[in-house]
Design a protein around this motif. Sequence first.
Motif, PDB file in Angstrom:
ATOM      1  N   LEU A 222      90.838  76.855 -18.549  1.00 19.69           N
ATOM      2  CA  LEU A 222      90.704  77.443 -17.219  1.00 19.69           C
ATOM      3  C   LEU A 222      92.080  77.503 -16.578  1.00 19.69           C
ATOM      4  CD1 LEU A 222      88.687  78.522 -15.086  1.00 19.69           C
ATOM      5  CD2 LEU A 222      88.640  76.212 -14.116  1.00 19.69           C
ATOM      6  N   ARG A 223      92.470  78.705 -16.178  1.00 22.11           N
ATOM      7  CA  ARG A 223      93.763  78.920 -15.554  1.00 22.11           C
ATOM      8  C   ARG A 223      93.558  79.455 -14.133  1.00 22.11           C
ATOM      9  NH1 ARG A 223      97.977  78.721 -18.905  1.00 22.11           N
ATOM     10  NH2 ARG A 223      99.272  80.049 -17.569  1.00 22.11           N
ATOM     11  N   ILE A 224      94.632  79.537 -13.374  1.00 20.64           N
ATOM     12  CA  ILE A 224      94.552  80.077 -12.024  1.00 20.64           C
ATOM     13  C   ILE A 224      95.680  81.082 -11.819  1.00 20.64           C
ATOM     14  CG2 ILE A 224      95.934  78.198 -11.007  1.00 20.64           C
ATOM     15  CD1 ILE A 224      94.059  78.454  -8.511  1.00 20.64           C
ATOM     16  N   HIS A 225      95.339  82.199 -11.204  1.00 17.01           N
ATOM     17  CA  HIS A 225      96.332  83.223 -10.881  1.00 17.01           C
ATOM     18  C   HIS A 225      96.402  83.342  -9.368  1.00 17.01           C
ATOM     19  CE1 HIS A 225      98.856  86.543 -12.462  1.00 17.01           C
ATOM     20  NE2 HIS A 225      98.707  86.989 -11.232  1.00 17.01           N
ATOM     21  N   ARG A 226      97.631  83.445  -8.881  1.00 16.02           N
ATOM     22  CA  ARG A 226      97.846  83.522  -7.440  1.00 16.02           C
ATOM     23  C   ARG A 226      98.511  84.851  -7.104  1.00 16.02           C
ATOM     24  NH1 ARG A 226      99.720  78.428  -9.258  1.00 16.02           N
ATOM     25  NH2 ARG A 226      98.303  76.740  -8.689  1.00 16.02           N
ATOM     26  N   PHE A 227      97.883  85.580  -6.215  1.00 13.40           N
ATOM     27  CA  PHE A 227      98.404  86.868  -5.774  1.00 13.40           C
ATOM     28  C   PHE A 227      99.014  86.658  -4.389  1.00 13.40           C
ATOM     29  CE2 PHE A 227      94.738  87.261  -8.487  1.00 13.40           C
ATOM     30  CZ  PHE A 227      95.161  88.144  -9.475  1.00 13.40           C
TER      31      PHE A 227
END
Length: 307
Positions: A222-227
């Motif tokens: 599980l990864r997280i992307h930040r915009f």
Amino acid sequence: MIYFPYFRGRQYDLQALKAIAEQQILPANIIPIIEPVRDIRGLPQTIGAFINHDHPVVVIANPTVSDYALTQQKLYDWQVYRDSPQLIVGHVLTPTLIPTEILATPDQTTLLIAHQYDELKVAQAAGWLTHPDYVLVPPEARIRQLLTRPTISLFDHAWVPEHDRSYADITDGFFSNDWQLAELNGYAGFSDYTIGGSHYSERGYPAKAVTLHLTYFQGAQLRIHRFVSTDRTDFRHPKEKFFQAVAQLAEWLPQQPAATRTPAAEQLTAYHDQHHFPGLGVVKRLSLEHHLQLMAAYFKMHFPTQK
């Protein structure tokens, strides 16, 4: 494998949870934890949504991060659901927690959260740990050696930038593989504070950037992307900054697998197409909904239950 996503009872947390309860998408082994922080109508409404849809939910009876517990007369009391079989009453182990609060209702499902080794050792010596159905502890080796019964690991994966740093410094990164570590270390399940983190502020604080946080799976990780908005010079113009951030999401999301394109993520993208700013509270709600929709689909595939 059980997953206990931990939420503070802020308005947007409760709105996300209520929406998820009404969607009826959570498998039985994903059980949200709510720690009340404000006496607001959304608290009993959210708990009632889980009860009415026959899904278990944990409510912390002695919240420790706000003054909610000090309010003697609640306008919107969740205790009306206390006798429901779907309600799990949680307690945070503290020096002032009276053991009888845990032991008073042996026929009720209970959960105990212990943050400190020393407090946990005292509780074990007093025999209190034989009563809760679930015990949540930090994933520390000395605690694993202390406890002989199956427990749930509790860890905060959210990264909050400090000082002169910002989310733009790390726009994509690892978030969690707690289910793998749980199996490796003998835990019965895991718990985390989702993308919101464990930090609680009564009033919140402004940010110079608008950031959208979206979890996604890359294989079993599980990864997280930040915009992050490109304008980060001051605290003004949140609407314009939102459009800068959501434009990045609108470009990124169509390239992702179907599992990542949840209804909540698609709704966020739609605001870009509509050029509509729904407010940052709605953005936070949808980000939390996305995380739960994503985890629900993953659990149904990898940890199926009878529900």
